[in-house]
Design an enzyme around this catalytic site. Structure first.
Site, mmCIF file in Angstrom:
data_model
loop_
_atom_site.group_PDB
_atom_site.id
_atom_site.type_symbol
_atom_site.label_atom_id
_atom_site.label_comp_id
_atom_site.label_asym_id
_atom_site.label_seq_id
_atom_site.Cartn_x
_atom_site.Cartn_y
_atom_site.Cartn_z
ATOM 1 N N ALA A 1 0.811 -1.223 0.000
ATOM 2 C CA ALA A 1 0.000 0.000 0.000
ATOM 3 C C ALA A 1 0.840 1.267 0.000
ATOM 4 C CB ALA A 1 -0.928 -0.016 1.219
ATOM 5 N N GLY B 1 3.588 1.710 -1.669
ATOM 6 C CA GLY B 1 4.366 1.824 -2.909
ATOM 7 C C GLY B 1 3.727 2.800 -3.871
ATOM 8 N N GLN B 2 4.350 2.904 -5.051
ATOM 9 C CA GLN B 2 3.853 3.933 -5.986
ATOM 10 C C GLN B 2 2.498 3.565 -6.599
ATOM 11 O OE1 GLN B 2 6.044 4.780 -9.484
ATOM 12 N NE2 GLN B 2 6.564 2.650 -9.910
ATOM 13 N N ILE B 3 2.248 2.285 -6.873
ATOM 14 C CA ILE B 3 0.909 1.930 -7.377
ATOM 15 C C ILE B 3 -0.119 2.138 -6.268
ATOM 16 C CG2 ILE B 3 -0.563 0.047 -8.227
ATOM 17 C CD1 ILE B 3 1.868 -1.078 -9.689
ATOM 18 N N ASP C 1 -2.119 -4.121 -20.222
ATOM 19 C CA ASP C 1 -1.728 -4.477 -21.595
ATOM 20 C C ASP C 1 -2.912 -4.275 -22.546
ATOM 21 O OD1 ASP C 1 0.829 -5.650 -20.551
ATOM 22 O OD2 ASP C 1 -0.597 -7.002 -19.604
ATOM 23 N N GLN D 1 0.688 -15.187 1.720
ATOM 24 C CA GLN D 1 -0.514 -14.355 1.513
ATOM 25 C C GLN D 1 -1.679 -15.220 1.019
ATOM 26 O OE1 GLN D 1 0.480 -10.828 -0.791
ATOM 27 N NE2 GLN D 1 1.727 -10.002 0.865
ATOM 28 N N HIS E 1 1.704 -11.723 -18.619
ATOM 29 C CA HIS E 1 2.021 -10.284 -18.542
ATOM 30 C C HIS E 1 3.538 -10.154 -18.590
ATOM 31 C CE1 HIS E 1 2.218 -6.110 -17.516
ATOM 32 N NE2 HIS E 1 2.964 -6.386 -16.459
ATOM 33 N N ASN F 1 4.592 -8.300 -9.940
ATOM 34 C CA ASN F 1 5.233 -9.191 -10.926
ATOM 35 C C ASN F 1 6.153 -10.223 -10.317
ATOM 36 O OD1 ASN F 1 4.202 -8.293 -13.423
ATOM 37 N ND2 ASN F 1 5.423 -6.431 -13.254
ATOM 38 N N ARG G 1 -3.352 -0.613 -23.096
ATOM 39 C CA ARG G 1 -2.263 -0.122 -23.950
ATOM 40 C C ARG G 1 -2.523 -0.474 -25.409
ATOM 41 N NH1 ARG G 1 2.496 -2.353 -19.889
ATOM 42 N NH2 ARG G 1 2.807 -0.404 -18.733
HETATM 43 N N1 LIG Z 1 0.670 -6.464 -13.880
HETATM 44 C C1 LIG Z 1 0.984 -5.243 -14.295
HETATM 45 O O1 LIG Z 1 0.480 -4.792 -15.331
HETATM 46 C C2 LIG Z 1 1.956 -4.359 -13.535
HETATM 47 C C3 LIG Z 1 2.151 -3.050 -13.959
HETATM 48 C C4 LIG Z 1 3.018 -2.228 -13.243
HETATM 49 C C5 LIG Z 1 3.702 -2.722 -12.141
HETATM 50 N N2 LIG Z 1 3.501 -4.009 -11.767
HETATM 51 C C6 LIG Z 1 4.174 -4.581 -10.607
HETATM 52 O O2 LIG Z 1 3.519 -4.131 -9.416
HETATM 53 C C7 LIG Z 1 4.404 -4.260 -8.313
HETATM 54 C C8 LIG Z 1 4.357 -3.021 -7.443
HETATM 55 O O3 LIG Z 1 4.835 -1.904 -8.163
HETATM 56 P P1 LIG Z 1 5.123 -0.512 -7.414
HETATM 57 O O4 LIG Z 1 5.601 0.408 -8.473
HETATM 58 O O5 LIG Z 1 3.992 -0.091 -6.562
HETATM 59 O O6 LIG Z 1 6.341 -0.941 -6.496
HETATM 60 P P2 LIG Z 1 6.934 -0.175 -5.229
HETATM 61 O O7 LIG Z 1 8.291 -0.750 -5.004
HETATM 62 O O8 LIG Z 1 6.755 1.308 -5.348
HETATM 63 O O9 LIG Z 1 5.964 -0.651 -4.061
HETATM 64 C C9 LIG Z 1 5.903 -1.959 -3.621
HETATM 65 C C10 LIG Z 1 5.483 -1.917 -2.169
HETATM 66 O O10 LIG Z 1 5.266 -3.259 -1.750
HETATM 67 C C11 LIG Z 1 5.710 -3.367 -0.424
HETATM 68 N N3 LIG Z 1 5.917 -4.791 -0.128
HETATM 69 C C12 LIG Z 1 6.975 -5.581 -0.431
HETATM 70 N N4 LIG Z 1 6.809 -6.811 0.068
HETATM 71 C C13 LIG Z 1 5.610 -6.817 0.677
HETATM 72 C C14 LIG Z 1 4.883 -7.787 1.401
HETATM 73 N N5 LIG Z 1 5.372 -9.026 1.582
HETATM 74 N N6 LIG Z 1 3.681 -7.451 1.916
HETATM 75 C C15 LIG Z 1 3.183 -6.218 1.752
HETATM 76 N N7 LIG Z 1 3.844 -5.228 1.099
HETATM 77 C C16 LIG Z 1 5.034 -5.534 0.566
HETATM 78 C C17 LIG Z 1 6.967 -2.516 -0.375
HETATM 79 O O11 LIG Z 1 7.310 -2.140 0.963
HETATM 80 C C18 LIG Z 1 6.532 -1.325 -1.227
HETATM 81 O O12 LIG Z 1 5.942 -0.297 -0.442
HETATM 82 C C19 LIG Z 1 5.766 -4.559 -8.921
HETATM 83 O O13 LIG Z 1 5.980 -5.957 -8.838
HETATM 84 C C20 LIG Z 1 5.605 -4.143 -10.368
HETATM 85 O O14 LIG Z 1 6.501 -4.836 -11.222
HETATM 86 C C21 LIG Z 1 2.636 -4.837 -12.435
HETATM 87 O O1 LIG Z 2 7.118 -3.471 -13.480
HETATM 88 C C1 LIG Z 2 7.416 -3.811 -14.631
HETATM 89 O O2 LIG Z 2 8.380 -4.566 -14.889
HETATM 90 C C2 LIG Z 2 6.617 -3.303 -15.792
HETATM 91 C C3 LIG Z 2 5.148 -3.426 -15.582
HETATM 92 O O3 LIG Z 2 4.756 -4.765 -15.436
HETATM 93 C C4 LIG Z 2 4.391 -2.802 -16.725
HETATM 94 O O4 LIG Z 2 3.875 -3.518 -17.595
HETATM 95 O O5 LIG Z 2 4.353 -1.551 -16.774
#
Ligand SMILES: NC(=O)c1ccc[n+]([C@@H]2O[C@H](COP(=O)([O-])OP(=O)(O)OC[C@H]3O[C@@H](n4cnc5c(N)ncnc54)[C@H](O)[C@@H]3O)[C@@H](O)[C@H]2O)c1
Ligand SMILES: O=C(O)C[C@H](O)C(=O)O
Length: 329
Positions: A13, A15-17, A160, A113, A188, A132, A163
């Site tokens: 929660a 993190g940036q997403i 995706d 989890q 993905h 991911n 996009r």
């Molecule tokens: N499927 C998709 O289309 C897609 C797109 C973009 C990003 N992502 C993935 O989403 C994930 C998150 O991206 P983000 O930019 O928010 O990353 P981020 O590093 O900004 O945030 C991740 C957060 O997760 C927390 N975290 C780590 N382990 C944890 C755990 N065991 N329990 C609870 N929290 C935990 C971290 O402390 C951090 O705050 C990454 O794996 C990224 O690759 C997927």
């Molecule tokens: O976090 C990544 O590796 C890329 C992300 O899955 C995305 O598709 O933007």
């Protein structure tokens, strides 16, 4: 009549997403403008303070639909009574890390989890894995939750999908809202296959409107499949707001349904349709209604598509075998 709030658990929660996601959940975009929500934020201990800061900002928005925020580093607490779980937090690949190391590190997150969801979540739990490698992380969590129906575990390929719609609109000059029935197949990852052969643009077949197989093979497919890497290159960080938006879209469509005559793309446990081995979590064209989804059946898969679907599915099979070898499923 006052509705009972829906419990929405978000991992990662802080993190940036998470930052882009939580405000939209609280303002009603995830489930609807008349659905109250309670947020459960799961973070690792180092992320708790930042999550508390985000919770302060959520309070400061005075969202009428937000009925409570709990913050914890304990998955059993975070998933207690959860109706919707958005698994965002994951272990990113760092320099020198092999794929096996990445899968193993994520197994350490998604296996417990999954078990916590199994033991604590509400009976109607719906899970979306964003972190991911999303498809295989979803498989790990699902395998650790034998009491939860398998179809409740999904992985995000909606980014995706969105996009691909945007690229197709740009190529054809169409409005994004004129594009329907686009499909993302497979993983993905860079092997995913965005399929326009069944898509329509203002009612006309998209592949016929484009009529340019070279553009399809050399521009459209690689641009969509490598968009995540291009964003990282440009921003210095992976997609966040667009990923959060896609997570909102995924759950909103799952809960509220696809539009008449349209479908969406979701990573879901395969039932063997289209030759995709049963059990792996692969993206398919799906319609949603009444809180459930169904794979769109009977599509004609041409040779061009078959080879690309098979390649992405093969990657998923290898990931499944790797996590099986590591004892994670
Ligand atoms: N499927 C998709 O289309 C897609 C797109 C973009 C990003 N992502 C993935 O989403 C994930 C998150 O991206 P983000 O930019 O928010 O990353 P981020 O590093 O900004 O945030 C991740 C957060 O997760 C927390 N975290 C780590 N382990 C944890 C755990 N065991 N329990 C609870 N929290 C935990 C971290 O402390 C951090 O705050 C990454 O794996 C990224 O690759 C997927
Ligand atoms: O976090 C990544 O590796 C890329 C992300 O899955 C995305 O598709 O933007």
């Amino acid at each position: 009549m006052t509705r009972t709030p829906v419990n929405v658990t978000v991992t990662g929660a802080a993190g940036q997403i998470g930052y882009a996601l939580l405000f939209r959940i609280a303002s009603g975009h995830l489930l609807g403008a008349d659905v109250p929500v309670k947020l459960r934020l799961l973070e690792i201990p180092q992320g708790i303070k930042a999550a508390e800061g985000t919770a302060m900002e959520l309070d400061d928005c005075a969202f009428p639909l937000l009925k409570g925020i709990d913050i914890t580093d304990d998955p059993n607490v975070a998933f207690d009574g959860a109706n919707i779980a958005l698994l965002v937090g994951a272990r990113p690949r760092t320099k020198g890390m092999e794929r096996g190391d990445l899968l193993s590190a994520n197994g350490g997150i998604f296996k417990p989890q999954g078990k916590a969801i199994n033991d604590n979540a509400a009976d109607d739990i719906k899970v979306l894995v964003v972190g991911n490698p999303a498809n295989t992380n979803a498989l790990i969590a699902q395998a650790a939750a034998p009491d939860v129906p398998v179809e409740r575990f999904t992985a995000m390929t909606r980014l995706d999908h969105n996009r691909a719609i945007s690229q197709l609109a740009a190529k054809t000059g169409a409005d994004v809202s004129d594009i329907r029935r686009l499909t993302i197949w497979g993983n993905h990852s860079a092997t995913q296959y965005p399929d326009i052969f069944h898509a329509t643009i203002a009612g006309k077949n998209a592949a016929e409107v484009v009529s340019d197989e070279k553009w399809l093979a050399d521009a459209f497919i690689p641009t969509v499949a490598k968009r995540g890497a291009a964003i990282i290159e440009a921003r210095g960080a992976s997609s966040a707001a667009s990923a959060a938006n896609a997570a909102i879209d995924h759950v909103h469509t799952w809960v509220n349904g696809t539009a008449e005559g349209d479908w969406t793309s979701m990573g879901i446990p395969s039932d063997g349709s289209y030759g995709v081995p049963e059990g792996i979590i692969s993206s398919f064209p799906v319609t949603c209604a009444g809180g459930s989804y169904e794979i769109v059946q009977g599509l004609d898969v041409n040779e061009f598509s078959r080879a690309r679907i098979d390649a992405s599915v093969q990657e998923l099979v290898e990931e499944r075998d790797a996590v099986r070898g590591l004892g994670l499923i």
